[in-house]
Design an enzyme around this catalytic site. Structure first.
Site, mmCIF file in Angstrom:
data_model
loop_
_atom_site.group_PDB
_atom_site.id
_atom_site.type_symbol
_atom_site.label_atom_id
_atom_site.label_comp_id
_atom_site.label_asym_id
_atom_site.label_seq_id
_atom_site.Cartn_x
_atom_site.Cartn_y
_atom_site.Cartn_z
ATOM 1 N N VAL A 11 0.826 -1.213 0.000
ATOM 2 C CA VAL A 11 0.000 0.000 0.000
ATOM 3 C C VAL A 11 0.856 1.256 0.000
ATOM 4 O O VAL A 11 0.590 2.206 -0.738
ATOM 5 C CB VAL A 11 -0.953 -0.040 1.221
ATOM 6 N N ASP A 30 10.906 3.306 4.917
ATOM 7 C CA ASP A 30 10.731 1.955 5.455
ATOM 8 C C ASP A 30 11.895 1.666 6.379
ATOM 9 O O ASP A 30 12.994 2.180 6.200
ATOM 10 C CB ASP A 30 10.647 0.905 4.340
ATOM 11 N N THR A 122 -5.206 -0.436 7.504
ATOM 12 C CA THR A 122 -6.542 -0.825 7.961
ATOM 13 C C THR A 122 -6.479 -1.039 9.469
ATOM 14 O O THR A 122 -5.793 -1.950 9.935
ATOM 15 C CB THR A 122 -6.964 -2.120 7.246
ATOM 16 N N PHE A 152 -8.507 1.318 -0.472
ATOM 17 C CA PHE A 152 -9.343 0.265 -1.049
ATOM 18 C C PHE A 152 -8.719 -0.399 -2.269
ATOM 19 O O PHE A 152 -9.381 -1.166 -2.959
ATOM 20 C CB PHE A 152 -10.715 0.846 -1.426
ATOM 21 N N GLY A 260 -8.577 -15.645 0.146
ATOM 22 C CA GLY A 260 -7.327 -15.562 0.905
ATOM 23 C C GLY A 260 -6.806 -14.149 0.792
ATOM 24 O O GLY A 260 -7.581 -13.206 0.656
ATOM 25 N N CYS A 263 -5.749 -9.263 3.101
ATOM 26 C CA CYS A 263 -6.760 -8.405 3.742
ATOM 27 C C CYS A 263 -7.991 -9.144 4.261
ATOM 28 O O CYS A 263 -8.289 -9.081 5.447
ATOM 29 C CB CYS A 263 -7.190 -7.316 2.774
ATOM 30 N N LYS A 266 -7.723 -11.499 7.555
ATOM 31 C CA LYS A 266 -7.413 -10.825 8.820
ATOM 32 C C LYS A 266 -8.456 -9.762 9.154
ATOM 33 O O LYS A 266 -8.782 -9.549 10.314
ATOM 34 C CB LYS A 266 -6.002 -10.229 8.791
HETATM 35 N N1 LIG Z 1 -2.148 -5.197 0.448
HETATM 36 C C1 LIG Z 1 -3.326 -4.723 0.094
HETATM 37 O O1 LIG Z 1 -3.878 -5.048 -0.957
HETATM 38 C C2 LIG Z 1 -4.039 -3.728 0.985
HETATM 39 C C3 LIG Z 1 -5.150 -3.042 0.496
HETATM 40 C C4 LIG Z 1 -5.790 -2.115 1.310
HETATM 41 C C5 LIG Z 1 -5.324 -1.899 2.612
HETATM 42 N N2 LIG Z 1 -4.264 -2.604 3.081
HETATM 43 C C6 LIG Z 1 -3.789 -2.326 4.447
HETATM 44 O O2 LIG Z 1 -2.629 -1.495 4.363
HETATM 45 C C7 LIG Z 1 -1.711 -1.811 5.422
HETATM 46 C C8 LIG Z 1 -0.355 -2.169 4.843
HETATM 47 O O3 LIG Z 1 -0.492 -3.363 4.095
HETATM 48 P P1 LIG Z 1 0.639 -3.870 3.098
HETATM 49 O O4 LIG Z 1 0.097 -5.050 2.406
HETATM 50 O O5 LIG Z 1 1.168 -2.711 2.326
HETATM 51 O O6 LIG Z 1 1.774 -4.311 4.191
HETATM 52 P P2 LIG Z 1 3.254 -4.778 3.932
HETATM 53 O O7 LIG Z 1 3.562 -5.750 5.006
HETATM 54 O O8 LIG Z 1 3.441 -5.134 2.486
HETATM 55 O O9 LIG Z 1 4.136 -3.456 4.182
HETATM 56 C C9 LIG Z 1 4.318 -2.825 5.419
HETATM 57 C C10 LIG Z 1 5.691 -2.143 5.420
HETATM 58 O O10 LIG Z 1 5.801 -1.296 6.557
HETATM 59 C C11 LIG Z 1 7.157 -1.319 7.007
HETATM 60 N N3 LIG Z 1 7.207 -0.820 8.390
HETATM 61 C C12 LIG Z 1 6.655 -1.363 9.505
HETATM 62 N N4 LIG Z 1 6.882 -0.555 10.561
HETATM 63 C C13 LIG Z 1 7.565 0.523 10.101
HETATM 64 C C14 LIG Z 1 8.062 1.724 10.715
HETATM 65 N N5 LIG Z 1 7.888 1.981 12.004
HETATM 66 N N6 LIG Z 1 8.718 2.592 9.934
HETATM 67 C C15 LIG Z 1 8.884 2.362 8.623
HETATM 68 N N7 LIG Z 1 8.419 1.264 7.988
HETATM 69 C C16 LIG Z 1 7.760 0.353 8.727
HETATM 70 C C17 LIG Z 1 7.550 -2.781 6.823
HETATM 71 O O11 LIG Z 1 8.947 -2.937 6.787
HETATM 72 C C18 LIG Z 1 6.874 -3.111 5.488
HETATM 73 O O12 LIG Z 1 7.736 -2.864 4.389
HETATM 74 C C19 LIG Z 1 -2.381 -2.943 6.222
HETATM 75 O O13 LIG Z 1 -3.086 -2.384 7.287
HETATM 76 C C20 LIG Z 1 -3.337 -3.546 5.224
HETATM 77 O O14 LIG Z 1 -4.436 -4.169 5.849
HETATM 78 C C21 LIG Z 1 -3.598 -3.503 2.289
#
Ligand SMILES: NC(=O)c1ccc[n+]([C@@H]2O[C@H](COP(=O)([O-])OP(=O)(O)OC[C@H]3O[C@@H](n4cnc5c(N)ncnc54)[C@H](O)[C@@H]3O)[C@@H](O)[C@H]2O)c1
Length: 449
Positions: A11, A30, A122, A152, A260, A263, A266
Protein backbone atom coordinates in the site's frame (compact mmCIF):
# COMPACT_ATOMS: atom_id res chain seq x y z
CA UNK A 1 2.72 19.88 -0.62
CA UNK A 2 5.00 17.20 0.79
CA UNK A 3 4.07 13.75 1.98
CA UNK A 4 5.95 11.20 4.08
CA UNK A 5 4.71 7.64 3.57
CA UNK A 6 5.64 5.47 6.57
CA UNK A 7 5.84 1.85 5.43
CA UNK A 8 6.77 1.09 1.83
CA UNK A 9 4.96 -2.22 1.41
CA UNK A 10 2.18 -2.91 -1.04
CA UNK A 11 0.00 0.00 0.00
CA UNK A 12 2.75 2.45 0.91
CA UNK A 13 4.67 1.98 -2.33
CA UNK A 14 1.64 2.15 -4.62
CA UNK A 15 0.09 5.09 -2.73
CA UNK A 16 3.40 6.95 -2.56
CA UNK A 17 4.06 6.47 -6.27
CA UNK A 18 0.51 7.53 -7.17
CA UNK A 19 0.62 10.63 -4.95
CA UNK A 20 3.86 11.62 -6.69
CA UNK A 21 2.03 11.11 -10.00
CA UNK A 22 -0.43 13.77 -8.72
CA UNK A 23 2.59 16.13 -8.62
CA UNK A 24 3.19 15.88 -4.87
CA UNK A 25 6.69 15.45 -3.43
CA UNK A 26 6.69 12.08 -1.65
CA UNK A 27 9.31 10.45 0.59
CA UNK A 28 8.62 6.74 1.06
CA UNK A 29 10.08 5.50 4.33
CA UNK A 30 10.73 1.96 5.45
CA UNK A 31 12.72 0.47 8.30
CA UNK A 32 13.79 -2.36 5.99
CA UNK A 33 17.07 -0.91 4.69
CA UNK A 34 17.44 -3.65 2.05
CA UNK A 35 14.05 -2.77 0.56
CA UNK A 36 14.92 0.95 0.45
CA UNK A 37 18.27 0.23 -1.22
CA UNK A 38 16.59 -1.86 -3.89
CA UNK A 39 13.94 0.80 -4.50
CA UNK A 40 16.57 3.51 -4.73
CA UNK A 41 18.25 1.39 -7.44
CA UNK A 42 14.94 1.18 -9.30
CA UNK A 43 14.14 -2.43 -8.30
CA UNK A 44 10.52 -3.04 -7.36
CA UNK A 45 10.16 -5.53 -4.49
CA UNK A 46 6.61 -6.57 -5.37
CA UNK A 47 4.89 -7.76 -8.53
CA UNK A 48 2.32 -5.16 -9.55
CA UNK A 49 1.58 -4.39 -13.22
CA UNK A 50 2.66 -0.87 -14.21
CA UNK A 51 4.37 -0.04 -10.93
CA UNK A 52 7.94 -0.17 -12.19
CA UNK A 53 7.31 2.48 -14.87
CA UNK A 54 5.35 4.71 -12.49
CA UNK A 55 8.12 4.59 -9.88
CA UNK A 56 10.89 5.12 -12.44
CA UNK A 57 9.15 8.13 -13.99
CA UNK A 58 8.40 9.92 -10.74
CA UNK A 59 11.72 9.06 -9.11
CA UNK A 60 13.45 10.29 -12.29
CA UNK A 61 11.53 13.57 -12.10
CA UNK A 62 12.65 13.97 -8.48
CA UNK A 63 9.19 13.83 -6.91
CA UNK A 64 9.51 10.35 -5.39
CA UNK A 65 12.31 9.31 -3.05
CA UNK A 66 13.08 6.38 -0.76
CA UNK A 67 14.68 6.61 2.66
CA UNK A 68 15.11 4.94 6.04
CA UNK A 69 15.32 8.36 7.69
CA UNK A 70 11.81 8.70 9.09
CA UNK A 71 12.60 11.81 11.13
CA UNK A 72 13.84 13.83 8.16
CA UNK A 73 10.87 12.78 6.01
CA UNK A 74 8.36 13.66 8.75
CA UNK A 75 9.98 17.00 9.55
CA UNK A 76 9.56 18.10 5.93
CA UNK A 77 6.03 16.76 5.47
CA UNK A 78 2.63 18.47 5.53
CA UNK A 79 0.93 15.06 5.70
CA UNK A 80 2.38 11.84 7.11
CA UNK A 81 0.63 8.64 6.01
CA UNK A 82 0.96 5.51 8.13
CA UNK A 83 0.89 2.48 5.79
CA UNK A 84 2.52 -0.18 7.98
CA UNK A 85 1.16 -3.71 8.33
CA UNK A 86 -1.69 -4.59 10.71
CA UNK A 87 -1.57 -8.41 10.74
CA UNK A 88 -3.74 -10.70 12.82
CA UNK A 89 -2.55 -10.87 16.42
CA UNK A 90 -1.44 -14.39 17.13
CA UNK A 91 -3.89 -16.23 19.33
CA UNK A 92 -6.91 -13.93 19.36
CA UNK A 93 -7.46 -12.58 15.82
CA UNK A 94 -7.50 -8.90 16.85
CA UNK A 95 -5.52 -6.58 14.57
CA UNK A 96 -1.94 -6.30 15.83
CA UNK A 97 -1.30 -2.57 16.08
CA UNK A 98 2.32 -2.79 17.23
CA UNK A 99 3.68 -1.36 13.96
CA UNK A 100 1.13 1.45 13.93
CA UNK A 101 1.92 2.61 17.47
CA UNK A 102 5.68 2.24 16.92
CA UNK A 103 5.35 4.42 13.84
CA UNK A 104 3.20 6.93 15.77
CA UNK A 105 5.89 7.28 18.45
CA UNK A 106 8.63 7.77 15.86
CA UNK A 107 6.51 10.33 14.03
CA UNK A 108 5.76 12.18 17.28
CA UNK A 109 9.44 12.65 18.01
CA UNK A 110 10.02 14.29 14.62
CA UNK A 111 6.98 16.57 14.22
CA UNK A 112 7.70 20.17 13.23
CA UNK A 113 4.99 22.70 12.35
CA UNK A 114 1.37 21.76 11.66
CA UNK A 115 1.17 18.18 10.33
CA UNK A 116 -1.70 15.86 9.49
CA UNK A 117 -1.02 12.24 10.41
CA UNK A 118 -3.19 9.93 8.34
CA UNK A 119 -3.77 6.23 9.00
CA UNK A 120 -3.96 4.48 5.65
CA UNK A 121 -3.35 1.09 7.25
CA UNK A 122 -6.54 -0.83 7.96
CA UNK A 123 -7.08 -0.24 11.68
CA UNK A 124 -9.95 -1.09 14.03
CA UNK A 125 -12.41 1.63 14.90
CA UNK A 126 -10.98 3.79 17.67
CA UNK A 127 -7.33 3.42 16.60
CA UNK A 128 -7.11 7.00 15.30
CA UNK A 129 -8.03 8.26 18.77
CA UNK A 130 -5.35 6.02 20.30
CA UNK A 131 -2.73 7.22 17.80
CA UNK A 132 -3.65 10.79 18.75
CA UNK A 133 -3.19 9.95 22.47
CA UNK A 134 0.21 8.33 21.81
CA UNK A 135 1.45 11.37 19.90
CA UNK A 136 -0.05 13.85 22.36
CA UNK A 137 1.58 12.05 25.30
CA UNK A 138 4.99 12.10 23.59
CA UNK A 139 4.71 15.65 22.27
CA UNK A 140 2.22 17.80 24.20
CA UNK A 141 3.61 20.83 22.32
CA UNK A 142 3.04 19.48 18.79
CA UNK A 143 0.55 21.00 16.34
CA UNK A 144 -1.15 18.08 14.56
CA UNK A 145 -4.35 16.26 13.67
CA UNK A 146 -4.88 12.53 13.17
CA UNK A 147 -7.16 11.54 10.28
CA UNK A 148 -8.26 8.23 8.80
CA UNK A 149 -8.02 7.55 5.07
CA UNK A 150 -8.52 3.83 4.48
CA UNK A 151 -7.17 2.35 1.28
CA UNK A 152 -9.34 0.26 -1.05
CA UNK A 153 -6.84 -0.66 -3.77
CA UNK A 154 -6.67 -4.27 -4.95
CA UNK A 155 -3.42 -6.06 -5.62
CA UNK A 156 -3.08 -6.71 -9.33
CA UNK A 157 -4.94 -3.54 -10.33
CA UNK A 158 -3.60 -1.31 -7.59
CA UNK A 159 -2.50 1.64 -9.70
CA UNK A 160 -5.75 1.99 -11.56
CA UNK A 161 -7.66 1.55 -8.31
CA UNK A 162 -5.64 4.32 -6.70
CA UNK A 163 -5.76 6.75 -9.62
CA UNK A 164 -9.40 6.04 -10.51
CA UNK A 165 -11.03 4.95 -7.25
CA UNK A 166 -14.76 4.40 -6.77
CA UNK A 167 -14.48 6.74 -3.79
CA UNK A 168 -12.10 8.24 -1.28
CA UNK A 169 -13.08 8.27 2.38
CA UNK A 170 -11.53 10.84 4.69
CA UNK A 171 -12.25 10.63 8.39
CA UNK A 172 -11.56 13.78 10.39
CA UNK A 173 -13.58 16.54 11.94
CA UNK A 174 -10.71 19.03 11.82
CA UNK A 175 -11.25 21.69 9.12
CA UNK A 176 -7.45 22.16 8.80
CA UNK A 177 -6.88 18.45 8.24
CA UNK A 178 -9.73 18.35 5.72
CA UNK A 179 -8.12 21.20 3.78
CA UNK A 180 -4.76 19.42 3.64
CA UNK A 181 -6.33 16.14 2.50
CA UNK A 182 -8.58 17.90 0.03
CA UNK A 183 -5.48 19.35 -1.61
CA UNK A 184 -3.67 15.97 -1.50
CA UNK A 185 -6.59 14.44 -3.42
CA UNK A 186 -7.19 17.51 -5.61
CA UNK A 187 -6.65 15.69 -8.93
CA UNK A 188 -9.34 13.16 -7.99
CA UNK A 189 -11.61 15.93 -6.76
CA UNK A 190 -11.34 17.55 -10.20
CA UNK A 191 -12.13 14.16 -11.74
CA UNK A 192 -15.40 14.08 -9.83
CA UNK A 193 -14.37 11.05 -7.79
CA UNK A 194 -16.76 10.91 -4.82
CA UNK A 195 -14.80 12.11 -1.80
CA UNK A 196 -16.63 11.35 1.40
CA UNK A 197 -15.83 13.28 4.54
CA UNK A 198 -16.85 11.63 7.77
CA UNK A 199 -15.70 11.35 11.34
CA UNK A 200 -12.67 9.19 12.07
CA UNK A 201 -14.62 6.25 13.47
CA UNK A 202 -16.88 6.11 10.42
CA UNK A 203 -13.94 6.02 8.02
CA UNK A 204 -12.20 3.31 10.04
CA UNK A 205 -15.30 1.14 10.19
CA UNK A 206 -16.21 1.67 6.51
CA UNK A 207 -13.04 -0.15 5.45
CA UNK A 208 -13.83 -3.23 7.55
CA UNK A 209 -17.48 -3.17 6.52
CA UNK A 210 -16.47 -3.10 2.83
CA UNK A 211 -14.09 -6.04 3.18
CA UNK A 212 -16.55 -8.04 5.28
CA UNK A 213 -19.31 -7.45 2.73
CA UNK A 214 -17.13 -8.57 -0.18
CA UNK A 215 -15.94 -11.64 1.75
CA UNK A 216 -19.59 -12.44 2.44
CA UNK A 217 -20.46 -12.16 -1.25
CA UNK A 218 -17.66 -14.57 -2.20
CA UNK A 219 -18.63 -17.01 0.52
CA UNK A 220 -22.28 -16.82 -0.48
CA UNK A 221 -21.57 -17.78 -4.10
CA UNK A 222 -19.20 -20.53 -2.93
CA UNK A 223 -22.00 -22.12 -0.92
CA UNK A 224 -24.42 -21.69 -3.81
CA UNK A 225 -21.82 -23.44 -6.01
CA UNK A 226 -21.85 -26.43 -3.64
CA UNK A 227 -25.62 -26.57 -3.91
CA UNK A 228 -25.42 -26.31 -7.71
CA UNK A 229 -23.22 -29.40 -7.79
CA UNK A 230 -25.82 -31.37 -5.85
CA UNK A 231 -28.80 -30.33 -7.94
CA UNK A 232 -27.36 -30.08 -11.46
CA UNK A 233 -27.40 -26.28 -11.73
CA UNK A 234 -24.61 -24.13 -13.18
CA UNK A 235 -23.27 -21.57 -10.72
CA UNK A 236 -22.11 -19.22 -13.48
CA UNK A 237 -25.63 -18.99 -14.84
CA UNK A 238 -27.00 -18.52 -11.34
CA UNK A 239 -24.42 -15.78 -10.70
CA UNK A 240 -25.37 -14.07 -13.96
CA UNK A 241 -29.03 -14.48 -13.18
CA UNK A 242 -28.70 -12.71 -9.86
CA UNK A 243 -25.81 -10.38 -10.77
CA UNK A 244 -27.76 -8.65 -13.52
CA UNK A 245 -30.05 -7.41 -10.78
CA UNK A 246 -28.65 -3.96 -10.10
CA UNK A 247 -29.30 -4.39 -6.38
CA UNK A 248 -26.89 -7.33 -6.32
CA UNK A 249 -24.28 -6.54 -8.99
CA UNK A 250 -22.12 -9.00 -10.94
CA UNK A 251 -18.79 -8.58 -9.21
CA UNK A 252 -17.44 -10.94 -6.56
CA UNK A 253 -19.80 -13.72 -7.62
CA UNK A 254 -17.09 -16.02 -8.95
CA UNK A 255 -16.85 -19.32 -7.07
CA UNK A 256 -13.48 -20.68 -6.00
CA UNK A 257 -11.47 -22.40 -3.28
CA UNK A 258 -12.22 -19.73 -0.63
CA UNK A 259 -10.90 -16.20 -0.23
CA UNK A 260 -7.33 -15.56 0.90
CA UNK A 261 -4.90 -12.70 0.62
CA UNK A 262 -3.45 -10.06 2.86
CA UNK A 263 -6.76 -8.41 3.74
CA UNK A 264 -10.03 -10.39 3.81
CA UNK A 265 -8.98 -13.13 6.25
CA UNK A 266 -7.41 -10.82 8.82
CA UNK A 267 -9.95 -8.02 8.40
CA UNK A 268 -13.04 -10.21 8.73
CA UNK A 269 -11.55 -11.79 11.84
CA UNK A 270 -10.59 -8.43 13.35
CA UNK A 271 -14.09 -7.05 12.68
CA UNK A 272 -15.65 -10.06 14.39
CA UNK A 273 -13.43 -9.41 17.44
CA UNK A 274 -14.19 -5.66 17.48
CA UNK A 275 -17.93 -6.32 17.27
CA UNK A 276 -17.87 -8.94 20.02
CA UNK A 277 -15.92 -6.57 22.25
CA UNK A 278 -18.48 -3.83 21.57
CA UNK A 279 -21.28 -6.21 22.59
CA UNK A 280 -22.83 -6.36 19.09
CA UNK A 281 -21.69 -9.66 17.59
CA UNK A 282 -21.69 -9.79 13.77
CA UNK A 283 -23.03 -13.29 13.33
CA UNK A 284 -23.09 -13.19 9.53
CA UNK A 285 -19.40 -12.28 9.39
CA UNK A 286 -18.57 -14.87 12.08
CA UNK A 287 -20.18 -17.51 9.88
CA UNK A 288 -18.37 -16.27 6.77
CA UNK A 289 -15.03 -16.66 8.59
CA UNK A 290 -15.88 -20.23 9.63
CA UNK A 291 -17.34 -21.30 6.28
CA UNK A 292 -14.36 -19.93 4.37
CA UNK A 293 -11.81 -21.62 6.62
CA UNK A 294 -13.62 -24.95 6.24
CA UNK A 295 -13.80 -24.51 2.48
CA UNK A 296 -10.06 -23.98 2.14
CA UNK A 297 -9.42 -27.09 4.24
CA UNK A 298 -11.90 -29.09 2.16
CA UNK A 299 -10.31 -28.35 -1.24
CA UNK A 300 -7.63 -31.04 -0.96
CA UNK A 301 -10.43 -33.58 -0.34
CA UNK A 302 -11.97 -32.56 -3.66
CA UNK A 303 -8.71 -33.36 -5.39
CA UNK A 304 -8.41 -36.68 -3.58
CA UNK A 305 -11.99 -37.58 -4.51
CA UNK A 306 -11.28 -36.77 -8.17
CA UNK A 307 -8.31 -39.17 -7.96
CA UNK A 308 -10.65 -42.04 -7.07
CA UNK A 309 -10.23 -41.52 -3.33
CA UNK A 310 -6.44 -41.57 -2.99
CA UNK A 311 -3.42 -39.52 -4.02
CA UNK A 312 -0.98 -41.80 -2.22
CA UNK A 313 2.02 -42.36 -4.48
CA UNK A 314 0.47 -40.19 -7.20
CA UNK A 315 1.93 -37.07 -8.77
CA UNK A 316 -0.25 -33.98 -8.50
CA UNK A 317 0.58 -30.93 -10.63
CA UNK A 318 -0.48 -27.63 -9.08
CA UNK A 319 -0.77 -24.54 -11.26
CA UNK A 320 -1.08 -21.23 -9.42
CA UNK A 321 0.01 -20.59 -5.84
CA UNK A 322 -0.69 -16.91 -5.15
CA UNK A 323 -4.01 -15.96 -3.56
CA UNK A 324 -5.11 -14.39 -6.84
CA UNK A 325 -3.55 -13.63 -10.24
CA UNK A 326 -1.37 -10.61 -11.04
CA UNK A 327 0.30 -10.55 -7.66
CA UNK A 328 3.18 -12.38 -5.99
CA UNK A 329 1.39 -12.19 -2.65
CA UNK A 330 1.07 -15.57 -0.95
CA UNK A 331 -0.54 -14.37 2.28
CA UNK A 332 -3.36 -16.74 3.31
CA UNK A 333 -3.43 -18.24 -0.20
CA UNK A 334 -5.60 -21.38 -0.51
CA UNK A 335 -2.52 -23.17 -1.93
CA UNK A 336 -0.98 -23.00 1.54
CA UNK A 337 -3.73 -25.35 2.77
CA UNK A 338 -4.13 -27.48 -0.35
CA UNK A 339 -0.50 -28.36 -1.09
CA UNK A 340 0.47 -29.53 2.44
CA UNK A 341 -2.77 -31.54 2.70
CA UNK A 342 -2.02 -33.32 -0.59
CA UNK A 343 1.53 -34.08 0.53
CA UNK A 344 0.23 -35.36 3.88
CA UNK A 345 -2.10 -37.66 1.91
CA UNK A 346 0.92 -39.17 0.16
CA UNK A 347 1.03 -37.15 -3.06
CA UNK A 348 4.15 -35.98 -4.81
CA UNK A 349 3.42 -32.33 -5.65
CA UNK A 350 4.94 -30.45 -8.59
CA UNK A 351 4.04 -26.75 -8.73
CA UNK A 352 4.38 -23.60 -10.79
CA UNK A 353 3.23 -20.00 -10.44
CA UNK A 354 4.06 -17.16 -12.86
CA UNK A 355 4.98 -14.67 -10.08
CA UNK A 356 4.70 -16.28 -6.66
CA UNK A 357 7.40 -18.97 -6.72
CA UNK A 358 10.06 -17.06 -4.77
CA UNK A 359 7.71 -16.47 -1.84
CA UNK A 360 6.08 -19.90 -2.17
CA UNK A 361 9.47 -21.55 -1.73
CA UNK A 362 9.73 -19.89 1.71
CA UNK A 363 6.32 -21.18 2.74
CA UNK A 364 5.93 -24.65 1.24
CA UNK A 365 8.17 -27.68 1.83
CA UNK A 366 8.69 -30.88 -0.14
CA UNK A 367 7.39 -29.44 -3.41
CA UNK A 368 9.05 -30.01 -6.77
CA UNK A 369 9.30 -26.55 -8.33
CA UNK A 370 8.79 -26.34 -12.09
CA UNK A 371 9.50 -23.72 -14.72
CA UNK A 372 6.32 -23.70 -16.76
CA UNK A 373 2.80 -25.08 -17.11
CA UNK A 374 3.46 -28.11 -19.34
CA UNK A 375 6.63 -29.07 -17.46
CA UNK A 376 4.60 -29.10 -14.23
CA UNK A 377 1.95 -31.48 -15.56
CA UNK A 378 4.40 -33.84 -17.31
CA UNK A 379 3.56 -37.43 -16.24
CA UNK A 380 1.20 -36.19 -13.53
CA UNK A 381 -1.77 -38.19 -12.31
CA UNK A 382 -3.81 -35.06 -11.66
CA UNK A 383 -3.69 -31.38 -12.54
CA UNK A 384 -5.11 -28.83 -10.10
CA UNK A 385 -5.71 -25.18 -11.01
CA UNK A 386 -5.53 -23.14 -7.82
CA UNK A 387 -5.09 -19.56 -9.17
CA UNK A 388 -6.72 -18.19 -12.32
CA UNK A 389 -3.68 -16.68 -14.07
CA UNK A 390 -4.65 -15.66 -17.61
CA UNK A 391 -1.82 -17.77 -19.05
CA UNK A 392 -3.57 -20.91 -17.76
CA UNK A 393 -6.75 -20.13 -19.69
CA UNK A 394 -4.81 -20.51 -22.93
CA UNK A 395 -3.50 -24.02 -22.17
CA UNK A 396 -4.27 -26.53 -24.90
CA UNK A 397 -6.46 -29.42 -23.62
CA UNK A 398 -4.92 -31.83 -26.15
CA UNK A 399 -1.44 -30.96 -24.95
CA UNK A 400 -2.56 -31.32 -21.33
CA UNK A 401 -3.90 -34.79 -22.12
CA UNK A 402 -0.71 -35.76 -23.95
CA UNK A 403 1.54 -34.56 -21.10
CA UNK A 404 -0.29 -36.25 -18.24
CA UNK A 405 -0.15 -39.88 -17.14
CA UNK A 406 -3.78 -39.89 -15.96
CA UNK A 407 -6.40 -37.51 -17.37
CA UNK A 408 -7.66 -35.94 -14.12
CA UNK A 409 -8.10 -32.15 -14.03
CA UNK A 410 -9.51 -30.38 -10.96
CA UNK A 411 -10.19 -26.76 -11.79
CA UNK A 412 -10.80 -24.78 -8.60
CA UNK A 413 -11.20 -21.51 -10.55
CA UNK A 414 -13.31 -22.62 -13.51
CA UNK A 415 -10.80 -21.36 -16.09
CA UNK A 416 -11.61 -24.08 -18.65
CA UNK A 417 -14.70 -24.96 -20.64
CA UNK A 418 -16.04 -28.33 -19.39
CA UNK A 419 -17.14 -29.55 -22.83
CA UNK A 420 -13.74 -28.79 -24.44
CA UNK A 421 -11.92 -30.57 -21.65
CA UNK A 422 -14.19 -33.60 -21.92
CA UNK A 423 -13.76 -33.65 -25.70
CA UNK A 424 -9.98 -33.86 -25.19
CA UNK A 425 -10.50 -36.99 -23.10
CA UNK A 426 -9.87 -35.31 -19.76
CA UNK A 427 -11.79 -36.20 -16.59
CA UNK A 428 -12.59 -32.65 -15.65
CA UNK A 429 -14.22 -31.32 -12.50
CA UNK A 430 -14.75 -27.68 -11.65
CA UNK A 431 -16.67 -25.69 -9.06
CA UNK A 432 -20.46 -25.54 -9.15
CA UNK A 433 -20.96 -26.69 -12.74
CA UNK A 434 -22.48 -29.89 -14.05
CA UNK A 435 -19.81 -32.54 -14.57
CA UNK A 436 -19.44 -32.91 -18.38
CA UNK A 437 -18.61 -36.61 -18.09
CA UNK A 438 -21.53 -37.49 -15.81
CA UNK A 439 -23.62 -40.21 -17.37
CA UNK A 440 -26.48 -39.42 -15.02
CA UNK A 441 -27.90 -36.15 -13.78
CA UNK A 442 -27.67 -35.61 -9.99
CA UNK A 443 -31.41 -36.23 -9.86
CA UNK A 444 -31.15 -39.51 -11.72
CA UNK A 445 -28.26 -40.51 -9.44
CA UNK A 446 -30.38 -39.74 -6.38
CA UNK A 447 -33.33 -41.66 -7.74
CA UNK A 448 -31.06 -44.59 -8.43
CA UNK A 449 -30.07 -44.43 -4.72
N1 LIG B 1 -2.15 -5.20 0.45
C1 LIG B 1 -3.33 -4.72 0.09
O1 LIG B 1 -3.88 -5.05 -0.96
C2 LIG B 1 -4.04 -3.73 0.99
C3 LIG B 1 -5.15 -3.04 0.50
C4 LIG B 1 -5.79 -2.12 1.31
C5 LIG B 1 -5.32 -1.90 2.61
N2 LIG B 1 -4.26 -2.60 3.08
C6 LIG B 1 -3.79 -2.33 4.45
O2 LIG B 1 -2.63 -1.50 4.36
C7 LIG B 1 -1.71 -1.81 5.42
C8 LIG B 1 -0.36 -2.17 4.84
O3 LIG B 1 -0.49 -3.36 4.10
P1 LIG B 1 0.64 -3.87 3.10
O4 LIG B 1 0.10 -5.05 2.41
O5 LIG B 1 1.17 -2.71 2.33
O6 LIG B 1 1.77 -4.31 4.19
P2 LIG B 1 3.25 -4.78 3.93
O7 LIG B 1 3.56 -5.75 5.01
O8 LIG B 1 3.44 -5.13 2.49
O9 LIG B 1 4.14 -3.46 4.18
C9 LIG B 1 4.32 -2.83 5.42
C10 LIG B 1 5.69 -2.14 5.42
O10 LIG B 1 5.80 -1.30 6.56
C11 LIG B 1 7.16 -1.32 7.01
N3 LIG B 1 7.21 -0.82 8.39
C12 LIG B 1 6.66 -1.36 9.50
N4 LIG B 1 6.88 -0.55 10.56
C13 LIG B 1 7.56 0.52 10.10
C14 LIG B 1 8.06 1.72 10.71
N5 LIG B 1 7.89 1.98 12.00
N6 LIG B 1 8.72 2.59 9.93
C15 LIG B 1 8.88 2.36 8.62
N7 LIG B 1 8.42 1.26 7.99
C16 LIG B 1 7.76 0.35 8.73
C17 LIG B 1 7.55 -2.78 6.82
O11 LIG B 1 8.95 -2.94 6.79
C18 LIG B 1 6.87 -3.11 5.49
O12 LIG B 1 7.74 -2.86 4.39
C19 LIG B 1 -2.38 -2.94 6.22
O13 LIG B 1 -3.09 -2.38 7.29
C20 LIG B 1 -3.34 -3.55 5.22
O14 LIG B 1 -4.44 -4.17 5.85
C21 LIG B 1 -3.60 -3.50 2.29
Amino acid sequence: MRIAMIGTGYVGLVSGACFSEFGIEVACVDRDAGKIERLARGEIPIYEPGLEDLVARNAGDGRLSFTTDLAAAVRAADAVFIAVGTPSRRGDGHADLTYVFDAAREIAAALEGYTVIVTKSTVPVGTGAEVEDVIRAARPDADFDVASNPEFLREGSAINDFLRPDRVIIGTESPRARDVLRSVYRPLYLNETPILFANRETAELAKYAANAFLATKITFINEIADLCERVGADVHEVARGIGLDGRIGRKFLHPGPGYGGSCFPKDTLALVRTAAQAGTPLRIVETVVDVNAARKRHMAERVIAACDGSVSGKTVAVLGLTFKPNTDDMREAPSLEIVPALIAAGARVRAYDPAGMAEAKNLLDRVEWCEGEYETMQDADALVIVTEWNAFRALDPQRIRAAMRAPVVVDLRNVFDPATMAAAGLRYTSIGRPDPGAAMSPRAKRDAG
